[in-house]
Motif scaffolding. Structure first.
Motif, PDB file in Angstrom:
ATOM      1  N   LEU A 287      78.817  28.593  36.037  1.00 43.27           N
ATOM      2  CA  LEU A 287      79.432  27.629  36.954  1.00 43.27           C
ATOM      3  C   LEU A 287      78.452  27.139  38.000  1.00 43.27           C
ATOM      4  O   LEU A 287      78.833  26.423  38.929  1.00 43.27           O
ATOM      5  N   ASP A 288      77.181  27.519  37.844  1.00 45.56           N
ATOM      6  CA  ASP A 288      76.171  27.086  38.808  1.00 45.56           C
ATOM      7  C   ASP A 288      74.819  26.939  38.113  1.00 45.56           C
ATOM      8  O   ASP A 288      73.902  27.727  38.337  1.00 45.56           O
ATOM      9  N   LEU A 289      74.721  25.929  37.262  1.00 50.81           N
ATOM     10  CA  LEU A 289      73.455  25.666  36.582  1.00 50.81           C
ATOM     11  C   LEU A 289      72.387  25.319  37.625  1.00 50.81           C
ATOM     12  O   LEU A 289      72.657  24.601  38.587  1.00 50.81           O
ATOM     13  N   LYS A 290      71.188  25.829  37.426  1.00 50.55           N
ATOM     14  CA  LYS A 290      70.102  25.638  38.406  1.00 50.55           C
ATOM     15  C   LYS A 290      69.220  24.429  38.091  1.00 50.55           C
ATOM     16  O   LYS A 290      68.468  23.967  38.941  1.00 50.55           O
ATOM     17  N   SER A 291      69.283  23.929  36.880  1.00 51.25           N
ATOM     18  CA  SER A 291      68.407  22.850  36.424  1.00 51.25           C
ATOM     19  C   SER A 291      68.581  21.575  37.242  1.00 51.25           C
ATOM     20  O   SER A 291      69.649  21.315  37.796  1.00 51.25           O
ATOM     21  N   GLU A 292      67.510  20.777  37.254  1.00 49.24           N
ATOM     22  CA  GLU A 292      67.555  19.501  37.972  1.00 49.24           C
ATOM     23  C   GLU A 292      67.256  18.303  37.084  1.00 49.24           C
ATOM     24  O   GLU A 292      67.401  17.169  37.509  1.00 49.24           O
ATOM     25  N   THR A 293      66.824  18.565  35.834  1.00 47.66           N
ATOM     26  CA  THR A 293      66.519  17.475  34.915  1.00 47.66           C
ATOM     27  C   THR A 293      67.193  17.735  33.568  1.00 47.66           C
ATOM     28  O   THR A 293      67.613  18.854  33.279  1.00 47.66           O
ATOM     29  N   LYS A 294      67.244  16.692  32.751  1.00 43.73           N
ATOM     30  CA  LYS A 294      67.830  16.816  31.419  1.00 43.73           C
ATOM     31  C   LYS A 294      67.090  17.879  30.599  1.00 43.73           C
ATOM     32  O   LYS A 294      67.716  18.735  29.976  1.00 43.73           O
ATOM     33  N   ALA A 295      65.771  17.842  30.624  1.00 40.15           N
ATOM     34  CA  ALA A 295      64.970  18.804  29.860  1.00 40.15           C
ATOM     35  C   ALA A 295      65.251  20.231  30.324  1.00 40.15           C
ATOM     36  O   ALA A 295      65.436  21.136  29.501  1.00 40.15           O
ATOM     37  N   GLU A 296      65.303  20.438  31.637  1.00 42.56           N
ATOM     38  CA  GLU A 296      65.560  21.777  32.175  1.00 42.56           C
ATOM     39  C   GLU A 296      66.952  22.276  31.800  1.00 42.56           C
ATOM     40  O   GLU A 296      67.135  23.445  31.481  1.00 42.56           O
ATOM     41  N   VAL A 297      67.950  21.400  31.865  1.00 45.27           N
ATOM     42  CA  VAL A 297      69.312  21.848  31.580  1.00 45.27           C
ATOM     43  C   VAL A 297      69.463  22.203  30.095  1.00 45.27           C
ATOM     44  O   VAL A 297      70.180  23.141  29.756  1.00 45.27           O
ATOM     45  N   LEU A 298      68.750  21.517  29.216  1.00 45.83           N
ATOM     46  CA  LEU A 298      68.798  21.878  27.794  1.00 45.83           C
ATOM     47  C   LEU A 298      68.191  23.263  27.565  1.00 45.83           C
ATOM     48  O   LEU A 298      68.707  24.046  26.763  1.00 45.83           O
ATOM     49  N   VAL A 299      67.134  23.589  28.296  1.00 41.32           N
ATOM     50  CA  VAL A 299      66.538  24.929  28.210  1.00 41.32           C
ATOM     51  C   VAL A 299      67.533  25.960  28.741  1.00 41.32           C
ATOM     52  O   VAL A 299      67.807  26.978  28.098  1.00 41.32           O
ATOM     53  N   GLU A 300      68.098  25.684  29.923  1.00 41.48           N
ATOM     54  CA  GLU A 300      69.027  26.632  30.550  1.00 41.48           C
ATOM     55  C   GLU A 300      70.263  26.869  29.673  1.00 41.48           C
ATOM     56  O   GLU A 300      70.705  28.006  29.494  1.00 41.48           O
ATOM     57  N   LEU A 301      70.804  25.805  29.108  1.00 45.48           N
ATOM     58  CA  LEU A 301      71.985  25.940  28.257  1.00 45.48           C
ATOM     59  C   LEU A 301      71.663  26.673  26.956  1.00 45.48           C
ATOM     60  O   LEU A 301      72.457  27.480  26.478  1.00 45.48           O
ATOM     61  N   SER A 302      70.489  26.406  26.380  1.00 40.58           N
ATOM     62  CA  SER A 302      70.131  27.096  25.141  1.00 40.58           C
ATOM     63  C   SER A 302      69.899  28.587  25.407  1.00 40.58           C
ATOM     64  O   SER A 302      70.265  29.433  24.587  1.00 40.58           O
ATOM     65  N   LYS A 303      69.340  28.936  26.548  1.00 43.01           N
ATOM     66  CA  LYS A 303      69.164  30.348  26.921  1.00 43.01           C
ATOM     67  C   LYS A 303      70.531  31.011  27.106  1.00 43.01           C
ATOM     68  O   LYS A 303      70.733  32.165  26.719  1.00 43.01           O
ATOM     69  N   LEU A 304      71.465  30.282  27.694  1.00 39.31           N
ATOM     70  CA  LEU A 304      72.828  30.787  27.864  1.00 39.31           C
ATOM     71  C   LEU A 304      73.441  31.094  26.498  1.00 39.31           C
ATOM     72  O   LEU A 304      74.045  32.142  26.294  1.00 39.31           O
ATOM     73  N   MET A 305      73.224  30.195  25.546  1.00 36.51           N
ATOM     74  CA  MET A 305      73.773  30.384  24.204  1.00 36.51           C
ATOM     75  C   MET A 305      73.177  31.599  23.494  1.00 36.51           C
ATOM     76  O   MET A 305      73.841  32.240  22.689  1.00 36.51           O
ATOM     77  N   GLU A 306      71.927  31.920  23.813  1.00 34.33           N
ATOM     78  CA  GLU A 306      71.260  33.053  23.165  1.00 34.33           C
ATOM     79  C   GLU A 306      71.909  34.395  23.523  1.00 34.33           C
ATOM     80  O   GLU A 306      71.622  35.403  22.907  1.00 34.33           O
ATOM     81  N   LYS A 307      72.806  34.399  24.505  1.00 33.01           N
ATOM     82  CA  LYS A 307      73.541  35.623  24.842  1.00 33.01           C
ATOM     83  C   LYS A 307      74.565  35.959  23.758  1.00 33.01           C
ATOM     84  O   LYS A 307      75.067  37.072  23.693  1.00 33.01           O
ATOM     85  N   SER A 308      74.864  34.987  22.903  1.00 30.89           N
ATOM     86  CA  SER A 308      75.837  35.212  21.831  1.00 30.89           C
ATOM     87  C   SER A 308      75.181  35.903  20.644  1.00 30.89           C
ATOM     88  O   SER A 308      74.061  35.548  20.258  1.00 30.89           O
ATOM     89  N   PRO A 309      75.885  36.859  20.034  1.00 27.28           N
ATOM     90  CA  PRO A 309      75.346  37.486  18.823  1.00 27.28           C
ATOM     91  C   PRO A 309      75.249  36.491  17.652  1.00 27.28           C
ATOM     92  O   PRO A 309      74.557  36.757  16.671  1.00 27.28           O
ATOM     93  N   ASN A 310      75.911  35.336  17.781  1.00 27.94           N
ATOM     94  CA  ASN A 310      75.859  34.311  16.734  1.00 27.94           C
ATOM     95  C   ASN A 310      74.593  33.472  16.769  1.00 27.94           C
ATOM     96  O   ASN A 310      74.346  32.688  15.862  1.00 27.94           O
ATOM     97  N   ILE A 311      73.826  33.586  17.843  1.00 27.57           N
ATOM     98  CA  ILE A 311      72.651  32.730  18.019  1.00 27.57           C
ATOM     99  C   ILE A 311      71.380  33.567  17.949  1.00 27.57           C
ATOM    100  O   ILE A 311      71.252  34.577  18.642  1.00 27.57           O
ATOM    101  N   GLU A 312      70.441  33.127  17.128  1.00 27.34           N
ATOM    102  CA  GLU A 312      69.153  33.817  17.025  1.00 27.34           C
ATOM    103  C   GLU A 312      68.376  33.655  18.319  1.00 27.34           C
ATOM    104  O   GLU A 312      68.284  32.557  18.869  1.00 27.34           O
ATOM    105  N   GLU A 313      67.829  34.755  18.789  1.00 27.30           N
ATOM    106  CA  GLU A 313      67.012  34.698  19.998  1.00 27.30           C
ATOM    107  C   GLU A 313      65.573  34.361  19.632  1.00 27.30           C
ATOM    108  O   GLU A 313      65.131  34.603  18.522  1.00 27.30           O
TER     109      GLU A 313
END
Length: 157
Positions: free
Chosen positions: A18-44
């Motif tokens: 609920l508090d993404l830190k990113s300030e650009t499109k590129a940064e938010v894609l990195v932050e969101l993909s890292k968030l997704m890697e917390k799932s066992p369904n996503i390869e780290e």
């Protein structure tokens, strides 16, 4: 309804920020993909989901308007459909269709073979976020649990 695809079936509290830190499109894609890697369904590692999201954005922005973006991609880095959710208080320039900055992000990845569920989820999210009240409700959620409960309630109406 039989066979109804529910967004919340593919979400979990640990995939919500609920508090993404990113300030650009590129940064938010990195932050969101890292968030997704917390799932066992996503390869780290190897940034597989990130690369797939970036490739999808090259086709056209997933900033669909009204302060919402739905970055999504099919990738073999996903073992099953997985949805993450984020809110940016900074509002990010995401090259949206309406040129508005984005504060609400639904991001998902799916294996290449799950096209039908992938499209149903995309359609459900797109339909829900058209409502001003739904968007406002998401922005007012105070916890990850509240986000899931809110979406679940709206899907059941």
């Amino acid at each position: 309804m039989i066979n109804m695809v529910k967004i919340t079936d593919y979400m979990s509290e640990d995939l919500i920020s609920l508090d993404l830190k990113s300030e650009t499109k590129a940064e938010v894609l990195v932050e969101l993909s890292k968030l997704m890697e917390k799932s066992p369904n996503i390869e780290e590692g190897d940034n597989i989901v990130y690369k797939a999201l970036v490739d999808r954005e090259k086709i056209g922005s997933t900033g669909i308007g009204k302060g919402v973006a739905i970055p999504h991609a099919k990738t073999e880095g996903a073992k099953g459909l997985t949805i993450a959710f984020g809110i940016s208080k900074k509002k990010i320039d995401f090259n949206s269709l309406d040129n508005e900055n984005v504060s609400i992000f639904f991001v998902f990845a799916s294996p290449n073979k799950d096209s039908q569920v992938y499209l149903k989820v995309l359609a459900r999210i797109s339909r829900l976020i058209r409502e001003v009240k739904f968007r406002e409700g998401l922005l007012n959620c105070k916890s990850a649990k509240e986000v899931i409960e809110y979406i679940d309630k709206k899907e059941s109406e």
